[in-house]
Design a protein around this motif. Structure first.
Motif, PDB file in Angstrom:
ATOM      1  N   SER A 134       0.815  -1.216   0.000  1.00  0.00           N
ATOM      2  CA  SER A 134       0.000   0.000   0.000  1.00  0.00           C
ATOM      3  C   SER A 134       0.847   1.263   0.000  1.00  0.00           C
ATOM      4  O   SER A 134       0.440   2.297  -0.523  1.00  0.00           O
ATOM      5  CB  SER A 134      -0.920   0.011   1.224  1.00  0.00           C
ATOM      6  OG  SER A 134      -0.155  -0.067   2.423  1.00  0.00           O
ATOM      7  N   GLY A 135       2.044   1.186   0.586  1.00  0.00           N
ATOM      8  CA  GLY A 135       2.883   2.372   0.647  1.00  0.00           C
ATOM      9  C   GLY A 135       4.016   2.360  -0.346  1.00  0.00           C
ATOM     10  O   GLY A 135       4.920   3.177  -0.269  1.00  0.00           O
ATOM     11  N   ASN A 136       3.975   1.412  -1.298  1.00  0.00           N
ATOM     12  CA  ASN A 136       5.062   1.282  -2.248  1.00  0.00           C
ATOM     13  C   ASN A 136       4.647   1.816  -3.599  1.00  0.00           C
ATOM     14  O   ASN A 136       3.697   1.326  -4.207  1.00  0.00           O
ATOM     15  CB  ASN A 136       5.462  -0.190  -2.382  1.00  0.00           C
ATOM     16  CG  ASN A 136       6.954  -0.374  -2.231  1.00  0.00           C
ATOM     17  OD1 ASN A 136       7.719   0.394  -2.794  1.00  0.00           O
ATOM     18  ND2 ASN A 136       7.341  -1.385  -1.472  1.00  0.00           N
TER      19      ASN A 136
ATOM     20  N   PHE B  76       8.553  -3.635  -6.515  1.00  0.00           N
ATOM     21  CA  PHE B  76       8.467  -4.091  -5.134  1.00  0.00           C
ATOM     22  C   PHE B  76       7.135  -4.792  -4.881  1.00  0.00           C
ATOM     23  O   PHE B  76       7.079  -5.830  -4.216  1.00  0.00           O
ATOM     24  CB  PHE B  76       8.633  -2.910  -4.170  1.00  0.00           C
ATOM     25  CG  PHE B  76      10.052  -2.466  -3.991  1.00  0.00           C
ATOM     26  CD1 PHE B  76      10.868  -3.057  -3.046  1.00  0.00           C
ATOM     27  CD2 PHE B  76      10.588  -1.462  -4.780  1.00  0.00           C
ATOM     28  CE1 PHE B  76      12.188  -2.650  -2.869  1.00  0.00           C
ATOM     29  CE2 PHE B  76      11.901  -1.054  -4.626  1.00  0.00           C
ATOM     30  CZ  PHE B  76      12.696  -1.644  -3.676  1.00  0.00           C
ATOM     31  N   ARG B  77       6.048  -4.221  -5.405  1.00  0.00           N
ATOM     32  CA  ARG B  77       4.738  -4.844  -5.211  1.00  0.00           C
ATOM     33  C   ARG B  77       4.705  -6.219  -5.871  1.00  0.00           C
ATOM     34  O   ARG B  77       4.138  -7.177  -5.325  1.00  0.00           O
ATOM     35  CB  ARG B  77       3.632  -3.948  -5.780  1.00  0.00           C
ATOM     36  CG  ARG B  77       3.470  -2.626  -5.045  1.00  0.00           C
ATOM     37  CD  ARG B  77       2.129  -1.986  -5.361  1.00  0.00           C
ATOM     38  NE  ARG B  77       2.007  -1.699  -6.795  1.00  0.00           N
ATOM     39  CZ  ARG B  77       2.392  -0.549  -7.350  1.00  0.00           C
ATOM     40  NH1 ARG B  77       2.970   0.380  -6.601  1.00  0.00           N
ATOM     41  NH2 ARG B  77       2.226  -0.335  -8.632  1.00  0.00           N
ATOM     42  N   ASN B  78       5.302  -6.331  -7.043  1.00  0.00           N
ATOM     43  CA  ASN B  78       5.291  -7.607  -7.754  1.00  0.00           C
ATOM     44  C   ASN B  78       6.109  -8.662  -7.027  1.00  0.00           C
ATOM     45  O   ASN B  78       5.791  -9.858  -7.097  1.00  0.00           O
ATOM     46  CB  ASN B  78       5.820  -7.420  -9.178  1.00  0.00           C
ATOM     47  CG  ASN B  78       4.874  -6.607 -10.042  1.00  0.00           C
ATOM     48  OD1 ASN B  78       3.695  -6.480  -9.731  1.00  0.00           O
ATOM     49  ND2 ASN B  78       5.386  -6.044 -11.126  1.00  0.00           N
TER      50      ASN B  78
ATOM     51  N   GLU C 264       6.467  -3.232   9.256  1.00  0.00           N
ATOM     52  CA  GLU C 264       6.628  -2.744   7.891  1.00  0.00           C
ATOM     53  C   GLU C 264       6.422  -3.840   6.848  1.00  0.00           C
ATOM     54  O   GLU C 264       6.441  -3.572   5.648  1.00  0.00           O
ATOM     55  CB  GLU C 264       8.031  -2.138   7.705  1.00  0.00           C
ATOM     56  CG  GLU C 264       8.328  -0.944   8.590  1.00  0.00           C
ATOM     57  CD  GLU C 264       7.445   0.260   8.267  1.00  0.00           C
ATOM     58  OE1 GLU C 264       6.920   0.319   7.139  1.00  0.00           O
ATOM     59  OE2 GLU C 264       7.279   1.125   9.145  1.00  0.00           O
ATOM     60  N   VAL C 265       6.248  -5.085   7.301  1.00  0.00           N
ATOM     61  CA  VAL C 265       6.036  -6.209   6.385  1.00  0.00           C
ATOM     62  C   VAL C 265       4.579  -6.229   5.941  1.00  0.00           C
ATOM     63  O   VAL C 265       3.667  -5.993   6.748  1.00  0.00           O
ATOM     64  CB  VAL C 265       6.418  -7.545   7.068  1.00  0.00           C
ATOM     65  CG1 VAL C 265       6.097  -8.738   6.159  1.00  0.00           C
ATOM     66  CG2 VAL C 265       7.886  -7.546   7.442  1.00  0.00           C
TER      67      VAL C 265
END
Length: 422
Positions: free
Chosen positions: A252-254, A259-261, A291-292
């Motif tokens: 959500s914060g990326n 990174f999301r993939n 943060e995970v």
């Protein structure tokens, strides 16, 4: 005046693990023309740190100097190509070759039936360049000093079900698992993961952010797939993700799709329809579990979390013994040091001993004789080295007070209360 080489030789004997000192000794040996000894000393460093550029430079310089004949002069320049080959009949040579090799820079059209061979070759090349190293671990939980509460939780919640597959199968438990180790930096999370692999008798594959991320689109996801495939092929295996808050950060914060993939690919590999992870134990370590990505901590993934606390009294004593073991010491009061180092991480304790050793070494080099480390050195080092976990504790306190509605950080809350931090 004391010979610098003799003083350094004595210092190296007293501090055999100090790579910087040994490299300096090798450099002086090379300067003195003792090339064989210089190569020997630099090789000791390279066995422990193959990437040490200073040691490599010493080996290259000493080897070249040793190979140079005494009083030799620079070799004469080779004759120009026209001088060397003017008498060769190139036409006769070409005619004598029955099956000449294709020129290396001529383009060749690939036939359609070659595509399958090319695909197979590409897959073989991919396997020949593994993303992460596969190795066997010999350390066990008994090798971890102190931390009895942590070791007991790991044994009960993770190791015992894995060590009794027949009983687990009777209760419908599959031989797979995900465990997230979290806690302050420098407190031995990676060492614990290695010990878990040793207890299971499994292969150990350690993966960091640099092993996964790639600048080309789609390659990061392929790297994730490759490490899981390697773990499945070598099961039983422990697949360990270090710094999980970087690899599996909240989507959500990326703002970066890569990174999301990566997170999406980990989710697919851990519990996708086609995943076959029996015998693959997925561990991860992080300083900041908050943060995970939440999806990674759901049932069937990293559904068990264990706090790796800072070393307790027994652990601090064991760590100090390890770092003092191969150094010359005199009159060291371990009990006093244990009392003075409450709140120190394992990394802090190593830094403390190293700082004290440097003080004793400096005086030894100045006097030309080895002086053992004493409590005065340790006390002086304690004035310089302070616990490094303070910022983490502050963040953990905020999480415990305002973000523990689900109870996933109850063990951290319990520890903070024991330490009177809440």
């Amino acid at each position: 005046m004391t010979d610098p080489l003799s003083a350094l030789e004595a210092a190296v004997q007293a501090l055999p693990d100090d790579r910087t000192l040994r490299v300096r000794y090798a450099e002086l040996l090379a300067d003195a023309g003792r090339h064989g000894e210089a190569i020997e000393q630099a090789s000791v460093v390279l066995r422990e740190a193959p990437e040490d550029e200073a040691a490599k430079a010493v080996v290259r310089r000493a080897a070249l100097a040793a190979a140079e004949p005494p009083g030799s002069t620079p070799a004469a320049a080779p004759p120009a190509p026209s001088d060397r080959h003017e008498d060769i009949d190139w036409s006769e040579l070409e005619a004598s070759i029955a099956n000449p090799t294709e020129p290396p820079f001529v383009e060749r059209v690939v036939a359609e039936h070659d595509e399958e061979l090319l695909a197979e070759a590409a897959e073989t090349a991919e396997d020949a360049d593994p993303v992460a190293e596969l190795r066997r671990e010999t350390v066990r939980l008994a090798d971890v000093g102190g931390l009895e509460v942590v070791k007991r939780r790991i044994d009960e919640s993770f190791l015992q079900p894995m060590a009794h597959p027949e009983i687990a199968a009777a209760f419908g438990k599959k031989l797979r698992g995900g465990l997230l180790l979290y806690g302050p930096p420098g407190c031995g999370k990676t060492f614990l993961a290695r010990a878990i692999a040793g207890e299971l008798g499994a292969h150990f594959i350690s993966v960091t952010l640099s092993d996964v991320l790639d600048r080309f689109i789609g390659e990061s996801e392929k790297n994730i797939h490759r490490v899981f495939r390697t773990a499945r092929e070598h099961a039983p295996a422990v697949l360990f993700f270090d710094e999980m808050d970087a690899i599996g950060a909240k989507r959500s914060g990326n703002t970066f799709s890569s990174f999301r993939n990566v997170v999406n690919q980990i989710l697919v590999e851990m519990d996708g329809v086609d995943s076959q992870n029996d015998g693959v134990y997925v561990l991860a370590a992080t300083n900041h579990p908050w943060e995970v990505d939440a999806a990674l901590k759901r049932p069937g993934r990293f559904d068990r979390m264990v706090l790796v606390r800072p070393p307790d009294d027994d652990a601090r004593e064991a760590i100090l013994r390890v770092h003092l073991r191969r150094r010359p010491i005199e009159g060291i009061d371990l009990g006093d040091l244990v009392r003075r180092t409450k709140g120190f991480s394992g990394a802090d304790l190593e830094h403390l001993v190293t700082t004290a050793a440097e003080k004793a070494m400096t005086e030894s080099i100045r006097t030309g004789s080895v002086r053992p480390m004493r409590m005065d050195d340790m006390r002086a080092a304690l004035k310089e080295v302070k616990p490094s976990i303070g910022p983490w504790v502050q963040t953990a306190r905020n999480v415990a007070e305002y973000s523990n509605g689900s109870g996933e950080y109850d063990d951290m809350v319990e520890w903070l209360r024991e330490e009177k931090q809440l």
